[in-house]
Design an enzyme around this catalytic site. Sequence first.
Site, mmCIF file in Angstrom:
data_model
loop_
_atom_site.group_PDB
_atom_site.id
_atom_site.type_symbol
_atom_site.label_atom_id
_atom_site.label_comp_id
_atom_site.label_asym_id
_atom_site.label_seq_id
_atom_site.Cartn_x
_atom_site.Cartn_y
_atom_site.Cartn_z
ATOM 1 N N LYS A 14 0.844 -1.205 0.000
ATOM 2 C CA LYS A 14 0.000 0.000 0.000
ATOM 3 C C LYS A 14 0.879 1.255 0.000
ATOM 4 O O LYS A 14 0.723 2.130 -0.848
ATOM 5 C CB LYS A 14 -0.934 -0.001 1.235
ATOM 6 C CG LYS A 14 -1.839 -1.229 1.301
ATOM 7 C CD LYS A 14 -2.784 -1.210 2.505
ATOM 8 C CE LYS A 14 -2.119 -1.303 3.875
ATOM 9 N NZ LYS A 14 -1.447 -2.591 4.145
ATOM 10 N N ARG A 89 -10.178 -0.112 8.810
ATOM 11 C CA ARG A 89 -9.610 -1.408 9.146
ATOM 12 C C ARG A 89 -10.562 -2.263 9.954
ATOM 13 O O ARG A 89 -10.213 -3.370 10.347
ATOM 14 C CB ARG A 89 -8.388 -1.155 10.000
ATOM 15 C CG ARG A 89 -7.096 -1.642 9.396
ATOM 16 C CD ARG A 89 -6.069 -1.197 10.413
ATOM 17 N NE ARG A 89 -4.814 -1.815 10.266
ATOM 18 C CZ ARG A 89 -3.801 -1.284 9.572
ATOM 19 N NH1 ARG A 89 -3.943 -0.204 8.879
ATOM 20 N NH2 ARG A 89 -2.653 -1.885 9.578
ATOM 21 N N ARG A 128 11.697 -5.480 4.861
ATOM 22 C CA ARG A 128 11.567 -4.069 5.261
ATOM 23 C C ARG A 128 12.192 -3.826 6.641
ATOM 24 O O ARG A 128 12.720 -2.742 6.902
ATOM 25 C CB ARG A 128 10.091 -3.649 5.266
ATOM 26 C CG ARG A 128 9.914 -2.142 5.477
ATOM 27 C CD ARG A 128 8.462 -1.700 5.400
ATOM 28 N NE ARG A 128 7.666 -2.362 6.405
ATOM 29 C CZ ARG A 128 6.334 -2.379 6.422
ATOM 30 N NH1 ARG A 128 5.651 -1.788 5.465
ATOM 31 N NH2 ARG A 128 5.697 -3.009 7.377
ATOM 32 N N ARG A 134 11.041 -0.211 11.489
ATOM 33 C CA ARG A 134 9.741 -0.006 12.153
ATOM 34 C C ARG A 134 9.619 -0.959 13.332
ATOM 35 O O ARG A 134 9.866 -2.159 13.195
ATOM 36 C CB ARG A 134 8.622 -0.292 11.143
ATOM 37 C CG ARG A 134 7.907 0.952 10.684
ATOM 38 C CD ARG A 134 6.910 0.664 9.609
ATOM 39 N NE ARG A 134 5.744 -0.072 10.077
ATOM 40 C CZ ARG A 134 4.663 -0.289 9.341
ATOM 41 N NH1 ARG A 134 4.621 0.179 8.096
ATOM 42 N NH2 ARG A 134 3.659 -0.975 9.815
ATOM 43 N N ARG A 146 -0.208 -9.142 13.699
ATOM 44 C CA ARG A 146 -0.775 -8.201 12.723
ATOM 45 C C ARG A 146 -1.535 -8.971 11.639
ATOM 46 O O ARG A 146 -2.597 -8.532 11.195
ATOM 47 C CB ARG A 146 0.342 -7.352 12.090
ATOM 48 C CG ARG A 146 0.868 -6.287 13.059
ATOM 49 C CD ARG A 146 2.204 -5.735 12.621
ATOM 50 N NE ARG A 146 2.160 -5.073 11.325
ATOM 51 C CZ ARG A 146 3.251 -4.780 10.626
ATOM 52 N NH1 ARG A 146 4.456 -5.091 11.087
ATOM 53 N NH2 ARG A 146 3.140 -4.179 9.462
#
Length: 190
Positions: A14, A89, A128, A134, A146
């Site tokens: 996204k 969400r 990532r 993160r 998640r």
Amino acid sequence: MKYYVLFGPPGAGKGTQAGAMVERYKLCHLSTGELLRSEIAAGTPLGLQAKALIEAGNLVPDEVVEGMIESKFKSVKGVEGFLLDGFPRTIAQAEALEKMLAKNDEAVTACVSLMIPDALIQERIAHRAQIEGRADDAKPEVVENRIRTYHAKTEPLINFYKAAGQYQEIDGVGTIEEVQGRIFGLMDKF
Ligand code: AP5
Ligand code: MG
């Protein structure tokens, strides 16, 4: 105004695809995840409330993100629409969004859904984690939570947007350029 919901599981692409989309269609990119990470970095009360939830891979309360989105709708000027990344969400958030838009006789233009299998989510997020640092990417158990949270609370939105005739699914597997081509092929029609 156009209101696009950019939908998909964690790591679907996204954020990666949003930049080219906002440029091509003159949209404002609103990522609730990025807005929350800025609040955390700035040490605001809202950031303090969100930090532990995000770092455990849980959702923050619906009212928090709904408030953030509504205030951006009011303050952002000079765009042709909004690209909502990571919002809504939950079904409650999707209903709140409908109500916000209905106040001005507006509605979601389309839910553009990037789909990738769970195994690829893990692979992309692990990649990532090496680059961006993160906090919610670092621990495999948080990433698993998640993904579980996505299936339990967010996936039901697929049927919500299908029922509204707004759901458009894009295969998110392939190179960044291939996925971008599919998105543009779809969105050029709106
Ligand atoms: P958020 O920031 O929204 O995270 P997310 O939904 O888990 O999604 P990601 O940002 O991880 O994935 P992405 O789809 O943007 O993938 P990306 O493009 O980076 O939310 C974080 C947290 O905030 C939530 O867990 C929750 O706690 C809270 N929150 C946020 N919104 C909320 C809401 N509405 N309600 C309640 N709580 C909320 O890509 C991933 C990686 O893959 C990158 O490294 C990228 O380079 C790579 N990549 C992308 N596309 C490709 C490709 N085609 N090929 C190869 N690699 C690719
Ligand atoms: Mg993102």
